[in-house]
Write a protein that holds these residues in place. Structure first.
Motif, short mmCIF file in Angstrom:
data_model
loop_
_atom_site.label_atom_id
_atom_site.label_comp_id
_atom_site.label_asym_id
_atom_site.label_seq_id
_atom_site.Cartn_x
_atom_site.Cartn_y
_atom_site.Cartn_z
N PHE A 318 10.90 -44.30 -8.40
CA PHE A 318 10.43 -45.02 -7.22
C PHE A 318 8.91 -45.07 -7.16
O PHE A 318 8.21 -44.15 -7.59
CB PHE A 318 10.95 -44.35 -5.94
CG PHE A 318 12.41 -44.61 -5.68
CD1 PHE A 318 12.88 -45.87 -5.38
CD2 PHE A 318 13.32 -43.56 -5.74
CE1 PHE A 318 14.22 -46.11 -5.15
CE2 PHE A 318 14.67 -43.78 -5.50
CZ PHE A 318 15.12 -45.06 -5.21
N TYR A 319 8.41 -46.14 -6.59
CA TYR A 319 6.98 -46.31 -6.41
C TYR A 319 6.46 -45.25 -5.44
O TYR A 319 6.95 -45.13 -4.31
CB TYR A 319 6.70 -47.71 -5.86
CG TYR A 319 5.25 -48.01 -5.59
CD1 TYR A 319 4.33 -48.13 -6.63
CD2 TYR A 319 4.79 -48.19 -4.28
CE1 TYR A 319 3.00 -48.42 -6.37
CE2 TYR A 319 3.47 -48.49 -4.02
CZ TYR A 319 2.58 -48.60 -5.06
OH TYR A 319 1.26 -48.89 -4.81
N PRO A 320 5.44 -44.47 -5.82
CA PRO A 320 4.91 -43.38 -4.96
C PRO A 320 3.98 -43.96 -3.90
O PRO A 320 2.75 -43.85 -4.01
CB PRO A 320 4.18 -42.49 -5.95
CG PRO A 320 3.72 -43.42 -7.03
CD PRO A 320 4.78 -44.48 -7.14
N LEU A 321 4.54 -44.51 -2.84
CA LEU A 321 3.76 -45.25 -1.86
C LEU A 321 2.70 -44.38 -1.18
O LEU A 321 1.52 -44.76 -1.11
CB LEU A 321 4.69 -45.87 -0.82
CG LEU A 321 4.03 -46.64 0.32
CD1 LEU A 321 3.10 -47.71 -0.21
CD2 LEU A 321 5.09 -47.25 1.24
N ALA A 322 3.10 -43.22 -0.64
CA ALA A 322 2.14 -42.38 0.06
C ALA A 322 1.01 -41.95 -0.87
O ALA A 322 -0.17 -41.94 -0.47
CB ALA A 322 2.85 -41.15 0.63
N GLU A 323 1.35 -41.63 -2.08
CA GLU A 323 0.35 -41.19 -3.06
C GLU A 323 -0.63 -42.30 -3.38
O GLU A 323 -1.85 -42.08 -3.45
CB GLU A 323 1.09 -40.74 -4.32
CG GLU A 323 0.22 -40.13 -5.38
CD GLU A 323 1.06 -39.67 -6.56
OE1 GLU A 323 0.74 -40.06 -7.70
OE2 GLU A 323 2.04 -38.94 -6.32
N ARG A 324 -0.12 -43.52 -3.55
CA ARG A 324 -0.99 -44.65 -3.88
C ARG A 324 -1.85 -45.06 -2.69
O ARG A 324 -2.99 -45.52 -2.86
CB ARG A 324 -0.15 -45.83 -4.35
CG ARG A 324 0.65 -45.55 -5.61
CD ARG A 324 -0.24 -45.12 -6.74
NE ARG A 324 -1.11 -46.19 -7.19
CZ ARG A 324 -2.31 -46.03 -7.70
NH1 ARG A 324 -2.83 -44.81 -7.78
NH2 ARG A 324 -3.03 -47.05 -8.10
N LEU A 325 -1.32 -44.90 -1.47
CA LEU A 325 -2.12 -45.20 -0.28
C LEU A 325 -3.35 -44.31 -0.22
O LEU A 325 -4.41 -44.73 0.25
CB LEU A 325 -1.28 -45.00 0.98
CG LEU A 325 -0.41 -46.18 1.43
CD1 LEU A 325 0.47 -45.77 2.59
CD2 LEU A 325 -1.27 -47.38 1.82
N ALA A 326 -3.21 -43.08 -0.67
CA ALA A 326 -4.33 -42.14 -0.64
C ALA A 326 -5.33 -42.40 -1.76
O ALA A 326 -6.48 -41.95 -1.69
CB ALA A 326 -3.81 -40.71 -0.74
N GLU A 327 -4.94 -43.16 -2.79
CA GLU A 327 -5.78 -43.33 -3.97
C GLU A 327 -6.44 -44.70 -4.07
O GLU A 327 -7.54 -44.83 -4.61
CB GLU A 327 -4.96 -43.08 -5.24
CG GLU A 327 -4.43 -41.66 -5.37
CD GLU A 327 -3.48 -41.51 -6.55
OE1 GLU A 327 -3.15 -42.55 -7.18
OE2 GLU A 327 -3.08 -40.38 -6.85
N LEU A 328 -5.78 -45.75 -3.56
CA LEU A 328 -6.32 -47.10 -3.73
C LEU A 328 -7.62 -47.27 -2.95
O LEU A 328 -7.73 -46.82 -1.81
CB LEU A 328 -5.29 -48.13 -3.26
CG LEU A 328 -4.04 -48.27 -4.14
CD1 LEU A 328 -3.04 -49.22 -3.51
CD2 LEU A 328 -4.42 -48.75 -5.54
N PRO A 329 -8.60 -47.97 -3.54
CA PRO A 329 -9.93 -48.09 -2.91
C PRO A 329 -10.05 -49.29 -1.98
O PRO A 329 -10.86 -50.19 -2.18
CB PRO A 329 -10.85 -48.26 -4.12
CG PRO A 329 -10.01 -49.00 -5.12
CD PRO A 329 -8.60 -48.52 -4.91
N TYR A 330 -9.26 -49.34 -0.91
CA TYR A 330 -9.35 -50.45 0.03
C TYR A 330 -10.34 -50.13 1.14
O TYR A 330 -10.56 -48.98 1.51
CB TYR A 330 -7.97 -50.76 0.63
CG TYR A 330 -7.22 -49.55 1.09
CD1 TYR A 330 -7.47 -48.98 2.34
CD2 TYR A 330 -6.25 -48.97 0.28
CE1 TYR A 330 -6.78 -47.85 2.76
CE2 TYR A 330 -5.56 -47.84 0.70
CZ TYR A 330 -5.83 -47.29 1.93
OH TYR A 330 -5.15 -46.17 2.35
N ALA A 331 -10.95 -51.20 1.67
CA ALA A 331 -11.95 -51.03 2.73
C ALA A 331 -11.46 -51.50 4.08
O ALA A 331 -12.03 -51.13 5.10
CB ALA A 331 -13.22 -51.80 2.36
N ASP A 332 -10.40 -52.32 4.11
CA ASP A 332 -9.88 -52.82 5.38
C ASP A 332 -8.40 -53.14 5.23
O ASP A 332 -7.80 -52.94 4.16
CB ASP A 332 -10.66 -54.05 5.85
CG ASP A 332 -10.73 -55.14 4.78
OD1 ASP A 332 -9.74 -55.33 4.05
OD2 ASP A 332 -11.77 -55.80 4.66
#
Length: 390
Positions: A318-332
């Motif tokens: 499964f796609y690690p959603l919570a983990e990726r949310l903490a890692e992706l470099p989004y600004a908004d």
């Protein structure tokens, strides 16, 4: 005259240029083979391939010109070789026949392309009507949404989202209708339409969910057999009440829990008391009350459907959603949903098996709470006031 991308699908510019040169490549290759092979050998297949390639990749005029040029060059090259006039005429005739076939093929493809373009236009119009883009800013919050269909070329299915301002605060809805096809789209139309109306009238999320339930029940009563008994919709309702931008209310009806992202931390807002999806009240009724969470300045709320959280890679992980949310470099909020879609597409190798919808809400850091004397406690939209009237 080339075929448009709308007729034969989107193509990368580099591939488009290669496709434009393919008929000429076949002709040049045919000339080379004719000049390099013994005089008694005639290779007409490459000359015949040129108009077929033009028919598949270019327009009607280009196909005609390619057929004429192929035939003319075949005769011109053959005339330079040893005596083989009969073979040359037969080869030229075969190229002409293939060119005629290529013209018919091009006509059929262009007609199919126009029909496909028309179907896509209708689908896009339906999507705009059913799932219009939410406003980018609502009452001090940024809103971003994204819908990605699992089936290539599809634009809408059973996933949906709505975000709008109401007299009671900013209200959001995301959900997933059981089933696929026209029936699922019909249910999406019903539930989103009911939400847009009820969000303006119902003071609490509990009553709002009840309105959605009744709307689905009315539709279910018109269905027969399995559709009537098993149809349901998972849904998640969210609200940021007027005067209290630091408060987030959630009412979950069998939907994946949202995530709250703030200061580098990711928190799952799972319902403390689970409830059934909409459309399943025949199984029983459970008391439901919205649950409140903090919504601090600068926080991002992500609502999504299971097409995102249940996406899998080639190893069925499964796609690690919570983990990726903490890692992706989004600004908004908008960058969050765009990066998530790109990331999960790369994770699955482009092989997603289910549609996914994403809806993000971002609280502006410069919007202060208005809590003097808990002015909202007896005002419109107060859950406490509404509970006494339910």
């Amino acid at each position: 005259m080339r075929a448009t991308s709308g007729e034969y699908g989107e193509m990368h510019p580099a591939l488009r240029r290669c496709a434009d040169l393919l008929p000429a490549f076949f002709i040049v290759l045919g000339i080379g083979f004719e000049l390099l092979t013994p005089g008694h050998v005639i290779i007409s297949a490459l000359f015949a391939a040129a108009p077929v390639a033009a028919a598949a990749l270019q327009g009607f005029v280009a196909t005609v010109l390619t057929g004429l040029v192929s035939t003319g060059l075949l005769f011109a090259v053959a005339s330079l070789m040893e005596e083989r006039s009969l073979d040359t005429r037969l080869s030229g005739l075969s190229v002409l026949v293939v060119s005629a076939f290529a013209l018919m093929l091009n006509y059929v493809m262009r007609r199919s392309g126009r029909r496909l373009a028309s179907a896509r236009t209708v689908a896009e119009a339906i999507q705009l009507a059913v799932l219009p883009a939410p406003p980018a800013r609502v009452d001090g919050c940024n809103v971003a949404a994204r819908y990605e269909a699992a089936q290539s070329g599809a634009t809408i299915g059973g996933d949906f989202y709505v975000a709008q301002a109401s007299p009671f605060g900013v209200r959001l809805l995301i959900g997933d209708v059981r089933g696929k096809g026209v029936g699922a789209v019909e249910a999406v139309v019903i539930i989103t339409g009911a939400f847009r109306e009820a969000a303006e009238q119902e003071p609490t999320l509990t009553r709002l969910a009840q309105r959605l339930e009744r709307a689905l029940q009315r539709e279910g009563s018109r269905q027969e057999g399995e559709a009537q008994l098993e149809g349901f919709t998972t849904a998640l309702l969210a609200e940021v009440p007027h005067g209290r931008p630091g408060v987030l209310r959630l009412l979950n009806r069998g939907h994946p829990p949202p995530f709250l992202v703030h200061d580098g931390t990711v928190r799952s807002l799972s319902a403390r008391v689970p409830n059934t999806p909409l459309g399943m009240s025949q199984l029983g009724e459970w008391p439901e009350h919205p649950e409140e969470s903090d919504f601090p300045p600068g926080a991002l709320l992500l609502l999504y459907t299971d097409g995102l959280s249940e996406a899998r890679d080639t190893q069925r992980v499964f796609y690690p959603l919570a983990e990726r949310l903490a890692e992706l470099p989004y600004a908004d909020a908008q960058e969050m949903v765009d990066l998530l879609v790109d990331d999960v597409t790369a994770y699955t190798g482009g092989g997603a098996s289910d549609d996914m919808a994403l809806l993000a809400l971002e609280r502006h850091a410069d919007v202060a709470d208005v809590t003097e004397g808990r002015a909202d406690a007896g005002g419109p939209g107060s859950e406490d006031e509404a509970k006494g009237g339910e």
